[in-house]
Write an enzyme that holds these catalytic residues in place. Sequence first.
Site, PDB file in Angstrom:
ATOM      1  CB  SER A 194      99.556 -14.614 116.113  1.00  0.00           C
ATOM      2  OG  SER A 194     100.818 -14.171 115.691  1.00  0.00           O
TER       3      SER A 194
HETATM    4  N1  SAH Z   1     102.298 -11.068 112.529  1.00  0.00           N
HETATM    5  C1  SAH Z   1     102.170 -12.299 111.744  1.00  0.00           C
HETATM    6  C2  SAH Z   1     102.643 -13.531 112.480  1.00  0.00           C
HETATM    7  C3  SAH Z   1     104.064 -13.532 112.532  1.00  0.00           C
HETATM    8  S1  SAH Z   1     104.970 -15.033 112.712  1.00  0.00           S
HETATM    9  C4  SAH Z   1     100.763 -12.527 111.278  1.00  0.00           C
HETATM   10  O1  SAH Z   1      99.859 -11.793 111.689  1.00  0.00           O
HETATM   11  O2  SAH Z   1     100.561 -13.435 110.476  1.00  0.00           O
HETATM   12  C5  SAH Z   1     106.522 -14.201 112.914  1.00  0.00           C
HETATM   13  C6  SAH Z   1     107.078 -13.610 111.647  1.00  0.00           C
HETATM   14  O3  SAH Z   1     108.255 -12.918 112.009  1.00  0.00           O
HETATM   15  C7  SAH Z   1     107.486 -14.665 110.618  1.00  0.00           C
HETATM   16  O4  SAH Z   1     106.885 -14.383 109.397  1.00  0.00           O
HETATM   17  C8  SAH Z   1     109.009 -14.520 110.561  1.00  0.00           C
HETATM   18  O5  SAH Z   1     109.546 -14.762 109.261  1.00  0.00           O
HETATM   19  C9  SAH Z   1     109.196 -13.075 110.974  1.00  0.00           C
HETATM   20  N2  SAH Z   1     110.530 -12.754 111.505  1.00  0.00           N
HETATM   21  C10 SAH Z   1     111.311 -13.488 112.318  1.00  0.00           C
HETATM   22  N3  SAH Z   1     112.454 -12.831 112.592  1.00  0.00           N
HETATM   23  C11 SAH Z   1     112.378 -11.637 111.934  1.00  0.00           C
HETATM   24  C12 SAH Z   1     113.255 -10.523 111.819  1.00  0.00           C
HETATM   25  N4  SAH Z   1     114.443 -10.480 112.439  1.00  0.00           N
HETATM   26  N5  SAH Z   1     112.862  -9.479 111.063  1.00  0.00           N
HETATM   27  C13 SAH Z   1     111.658  -9.481 110.418  1.00  0.00           C
HETATM   28  N6  SAH Z   1     110.796 -10.510 110.487  1.00  0.00           N
HETATM   29  C14 SAH Z   1     111.146 -11.587 111.243  1.00  0.00           C
END
Ligand code: SAH
Length: 212
Positions: A60
């Site tokens: 992010s």
């Molecule tokens: N917090 C992260 C950025 C996240 S991007 C950082 O600091 O880098 C969003 C993430 O959510 C992705 O890695 C994606 O694979 C995950 N994601 C999406 N749907 C999800 C779900 N249902 N359960 C767990 N993770 C999920």
Amino acid sequence: MTYAARKIRLIMELRTQGITDTRVLAAVERLPREAFVAEPFLDQAYENRALPIDCGQTISQPLVVGFMTQALDVGPRMKVLEIGTGSGYQAAILARLCRRVYTIERHRDLLTRAERRFADLGLTNITAIVGDGHKGWPEQAPFDRILVTAAARQVPQGLVDQLAEGGVMVVPVEAAGGGHQEVVRLTRRDGAVHRESLMDVRFVPLVAGLPG
Ligand code: SAH
């Protein structure tokens, strides 16, 4: 410009854009974002923008990390759940501010890499698992704070149910009519759940189930 100089520039930018919580700014200052960014993007590690990571996901934007962390109002004794580990950067920021972070990611590859980063940085108060974050982590509930870092169609009720009394959850949700997303903050007080809309954002979607 060195990483240190770029980091100072980024911190100043976050301050002018409304990140005033000194604990949040200190956490951003102490954590090397370059350790969470993919090789081709290292020179952009301290730009105020989201960057691609593996599995088609993103780390992010620093402003969004700062804003959501500030909105979550984390205290040192709290137990925090994060959904969407991704690179692990947001979990690492939270780990500096609370007692323990539980984080869930649906892509095993991302989770393995994030866990290696936590170990390399000596962050021992993060527990990470592969799973569908919609279900939360019932064995560890309730949580003082819950942060979702992928955009949900609507607020996942399963997560609201795992919020402690006095607890706060911050989650990006598709706005009515579609087209954009807004960060929503939910506060559980006396059994009722109070809802506020905070800011418009753009996140990768929260996806149901695990990759096939
Ligand atoms: N917090 C992260 C950025 C996240 S991007 C950082 O600091 O880098 C969003 C993430 O959510 C992705 O890695 C994606 O694979 C995950 N994601 C999406 N749907 C999800 C779900 N249902 N359960 C767990 N993770 C999920």
